[in-house]
Scaffold this motif. Structure first.
Motif, PDB file in Angstrom:
ATOM      1  N   GLY A 122       0.810  -1.209   0.000  1.00 36.92           N
ATOM      2  CA  GLY A 122       0.000   0.000   0.000  1.00 36.92           C
ATOM      3  C   GLY A 122       0.845   1.261   0.000  1.00 36.92           C
ATOM      4  O   GLY A 122       0.541   2.230  -0.709  1.00 36.92           O
ATOM      5  N   LEU A 123       1.924   1.262   0.786  1.00 40.08           N
ATOM      6  CA  LEU A 123       2.821   2.419   0.803  1.00 40.08           C
ATOM      7  C   LEU A 123       3.517   2.603  -0.544  1.00 40.08           C
ATOM      8  O   LEU A 123       3.631   3.722  -1.057  1.00 40.08           O
ATOM      9  N   LEU A 124       3.988   1.510  -1.120  1.00 40.37           N
ATOM     10  CA  LEU A 124       4.642   1.599  -2.425  1.00 40.37           C
ATOM     11  C   LEU A 124       3.671   2.068  -3.506  1.00 40.37           C
ATOM     12  O   LEU A 124       4.007   2.930  -4.327  1.00 40.37           O
ATOM     13  N   MET A 125       2.456   1.530  -3.493  1.00 38.49           N
ATOM     14  CA  MET A 125       1.462   1.949  -4.479  1.00 38.49           C
ATOM     15  C   MET A 125       1.032   3.398  -4.252  1.00 38.49           C
ATOM     16  O   MET A 125       0.719   4.114  -5.201  1.00 38.49           O
ATOM     17  N   GLY A 126       1.031   3.837  -2.997  1.00 40.67           N
ATOM     18  CA  GLY A 126       0.733   5.234  -2.715  1.00 40.67           C
ATOM     19  C   GLY A 126       1.778   6.153  -3.315  1.00 40.67           C
ATOM     20  O   GLY A 126       1.453   7.194  -3.894  1.00 40.67           O
ATOM     21  N   PRO A 157      -6.696  10.239 -16.619  1.00 36.45           N
ATOM     22  CA  PRO A 157      -5.500   9.972 -15.811  1.00 36.45           C
ATOM     23  C   PRO A 157      -5.612  10.504 -14.388  1.00 36.45           C
ATOM     24  O   PRO A 157      -5.144   9.866 -13.441  1.00 36.45           O
ATOM     25  N   LYS A 158      -6.230  11.662 -14.209  1.00 34.18           N
ATOM     26  CA  LYS A 158      -6.404  12.200 -12.857  1.00 34.18           C
ATOM     27  C   LYS A 158      -7.333  11.308 -12.031  1.00 34.18           C
ATOM     28  O   LYS A 158      -7.052  11.018 -10.867  1.00 34.18           O
ATOM     29  N   LEU A 159      -8.415  10.876 -12.644  1.00 35.02           N
ATOM     30  CA  LEU A 159      -9.356   9.992 -11.958  1.00 35.02           C
ATOM     31  C   LEU A 159      -8.692   8.673 -11.584  1.00 35.02           C
ATOM     32  O   LEU A 159      -8.866   8.169 -10.469  1.00 35.02           O
ATOM     33  N   LEU A 160      -7.912   8.138 -12.491  1.00 36.30           N
ATOM     34  CA  LEU A 160      -7.211   6.882 -12.237  1.00 36.30           C
ATOM     35  C   LEU A 160      -6.191   7.040 -11.112  1.00 36.30           C
ATOM     36  O   LEU A 160      -6.083   6.180 -10.230  1.00 36.30           O
ATOM     37  N   GLY A 161      -5.455   8.141 -11.094  1.00 37.31           N
ATOM     38  CA  GLY A 161      -4.476   8.390 -10.040  1.00 37.31           C
ATOM     39  C   GLY A 161      -5.125   8.565  -8.681  1.00 37.31           C
ATOM     40  O   GLY A 161      -4.620   8.053  -7.671  1.00 37.31           O
ATOM     41  N   ILE A 162      -6.248   9.261  -8.636  1.00 37.84           N
ATOM     42  CA  ILE A 162      -6.958   9.448  -7.366  1.00 37.84           C
ATOM     43  C   ILE A 162      -7.498   8.117  -6.859  1.00 37.84           C
ATOM     44  O   ILE A 162      -7.411   7.805  -5.665  1.00 37.84           O
ATOM     45  N   ALA A 163      -8.047   7.303  -7.767  1.00 40.98           N
ATOM     46  CA  ALA A 163      -8.558   5.987  -7.373  1.00 40.98           C
ATOM     47  C   ALA A 163      -7.426   5.107  -6.844  1.00 40.98           C
ATOM     48  O   ALA A 163      -7.588   4.417  -5.832  1.00 40.98           O
ATOM     49  N   LEU A 164      -6.279   5.147  -7.496  1.00 41.83           N
ATOM     50  CA  LEU A 164      -5.136   4.352  -7.045  1.00 41.83           C
ATOM     51  C   LEU A 164      -4.653   4.822  -5.678  1.00 41.83           C
ATOM     52  O   LEU A 164      -4.329   4.001  -4.812  1.00 41.83           O
ATOM     53  N   LEU A 165      -4.634   6.120  -5.462  1.00 37.16           N
ATOM     54  CA  LEU A 165      -4.220   6.652  -4.165  1.00 37.16           C
ATOM     55  C   LEU A 165      -5.199   6.235  -3.074  1.00 37.16           C
ATOM     56  O   LEU A 165      -4.779   5.805  -1.986  1.00 37.16           O
ATOM     57  N   LEU A 166      -6.496   6.328  -3.336  1.00 33.86           N
ATOM     58  CA  LEU A 166      -7.489   5.921  -2.338  1.00 33.86           C
ATOM     59  C   LEU A 166      -7.401   4.424  -2.030  1.00 33.86           C
ATOM     60  O   LEU A 166      -7.486   4.012  -0.866  1.00 33.86           O
ATOM     61  N   LEU A 167      -7.219   3.616  -3.058  1.00 28.96           N
ATOM     62  CA  LEU A 167      -7.109   2.174  -2.829  1.00 28.96           C
ATOM     63  C   LEU A 167      -5.836   1.804  -2.068  1.00 28.96           C
ATOM     64  O   LEU A 167      -5.842   0.901  -1.241  1.00 28.96           O
ATOM     65  N   SER A 168      -4.751   2.535  -2.325  1.00 26.31           N
ATOM     66  CA  SER A 168      -3.524   2.251  -1.576  1.00 26.31           C
ATOM     67  C   SER A 168      -3.674   2.663  -0.112  1.00 26.31           C
ATOM     68  O   SER A 168      -3.153   1.991   0.775  1.00 26.31           O
ATOM     69  N   ILE A 169      -4.417   3.741   0.151  1.00 26.47           N
ATOM     70  CA  ILE A 169      -4.682   4.130   1.540  1.00 26.47           C
ATOM     71  C   ILE A 169      -5.532   3.069   2.223  1.00 26.47           C
ATOM     72  O   ILE A 169      -5.261   2.675   3.370  1.00 26.47           O
ATOM     73  N   LEU A 170      -6.559   2.578   1.528  1.00 29.13           N
ATOM     74  CA  LEU A 170      -7.395   1.520   2.095  1.00 29.13           C
ATOM     75  C   LEU A 170      -6.591   0.253   2.358  1.00 29.13           C
ATOM     76  O   LEU A 170      -6.822  -0.447   3.345  1.00 29.13           O
ATOM     77  N   LEU A 171      -5.636  -0.043   1.489  1.00 30.34           N
ATOM     78  CA  LEU A 171      -4.796  -1.221   1.682  1.00 30.34           C
ATOM     79  C   LEU A 171      -3.912  -1.063   2.911  1.00 30.34           C
ATOM     80  O   LEU A 171      -3.688  -2.016   3.654  1.00 30.34           O
ATOM     81  N   CYS A 172      -3.434   0.147   3.146  1.00 29.63           N
ATOM     82  CA  CYS A 172      -2.619   0.395   4.341  1.00 29.63           C
ATOM     83  C   CYS A 172      -3.445   0.297   5.614  1.00 29.63           C
ATOM     84  O   CYS A 172      -2.937  -0.129   6.659  1.00 29.63           O
ATOM     85  N   LEU A 173      -4.706   0.689   5.554  1.00 31.58           N
ATOM     86  CA  LEU A 173      -5.561   0.700   6.739  1.00 31.58           C
ATOM     87  C   LEU A 173      -6.277  -0.622   6.986  1.00 31.58           C
ATOM     88  O   LEU A 173      -6.959  -0.770   7.997  1.00 31.58           O
ATOM     89  N   GLU A 174      -6.118  -1.570   6.063  1.00 30.82           N
ATOM     90  CA  GLU A 174      -6.803  -2.847   6.188  1.00 30.82           C
ATOM     91  C   GLU A 174      -6.334  -3.590   7.431  1.00 30.82           C
ATOM     92  O   GLU A 174      -5.139  -3.708   7.701  1.00 30.82           O
TER      93      GLU A 174
END
Length: 161
Positions: free
Chosen positions: A11-15, A43-60
């Protein structure tokens, strides 16, 4: 975050990757003609989605398996239902390479169906009819949207679509 596990590291790396991707996405120039959706929107939408998913992965929260789940995991390993994660990763890499090489010859529909059904089997999903129907529905709908609506030319391959 009490413990650092593999999900948090990934998650940190993907963030970090998503932040770099967002930095590049925000540098895409806009066209002088105003329009509701510009070339930098996706691209902006994709980057924001990737950032949100990486945050969720860190908080899992990492669940500790119960004794019953551990016994079931051991039994499934003994029966050989699914390969170990390293083998699954290598199979996935080989499947991606095979998909890339077979896309032109087999065509988008056939290559994508084989790819989806094969990987679902590799990851342990054993309801083959459901897997085939779901994969075929997704692939055909993507093919029709791309070719009919967006007029993107995808390889036909062996099937006369």
């Amino acid at each position: 975050m009490k413990h650092i596990n593999s999900n948090r590291i990934i998650g940190l790396l993907m963030g970090l990757v998503s932040l770099g991707y967002l930095w590049m996405a925000f540098r895409i120039p806009t066209f002088p003609m105003p329009r509701p959706i510009d070339s930098d929107w996706f691209p902006k939408l994709l980057g924001i989605a990737l950032l949100l998913l990486s945050i969720l992965l860190c908080l899992e929260k990492q669940d500790t398996p119960t004794k019953k789940e551990k016994a079931a995991q051991k039994a499934s390993k003994v029966r050989g239902q699914t390969p170990p994660p390293t083998t699954q990763f290598l199979i996935t890499l080989l499947a991606i390479a095979g998909y890339a090489f077979g896309l032109e010859w087999l065509g988008f529909v056939l290559a994508s169906c084989l790819f989806g059904i094969g990987l679902s089997y590799c990851y342990g999903y054993r309801r083959h009819l459901i897997s085939a129907v779901a994969t075929l529905a997704v692939v055909l709908s993507l093919y029709l949207i791309m070719t009919r609506l967006l007029e993107v030319h995808l390889p036909r391959g062996l099937l006369p679509l």
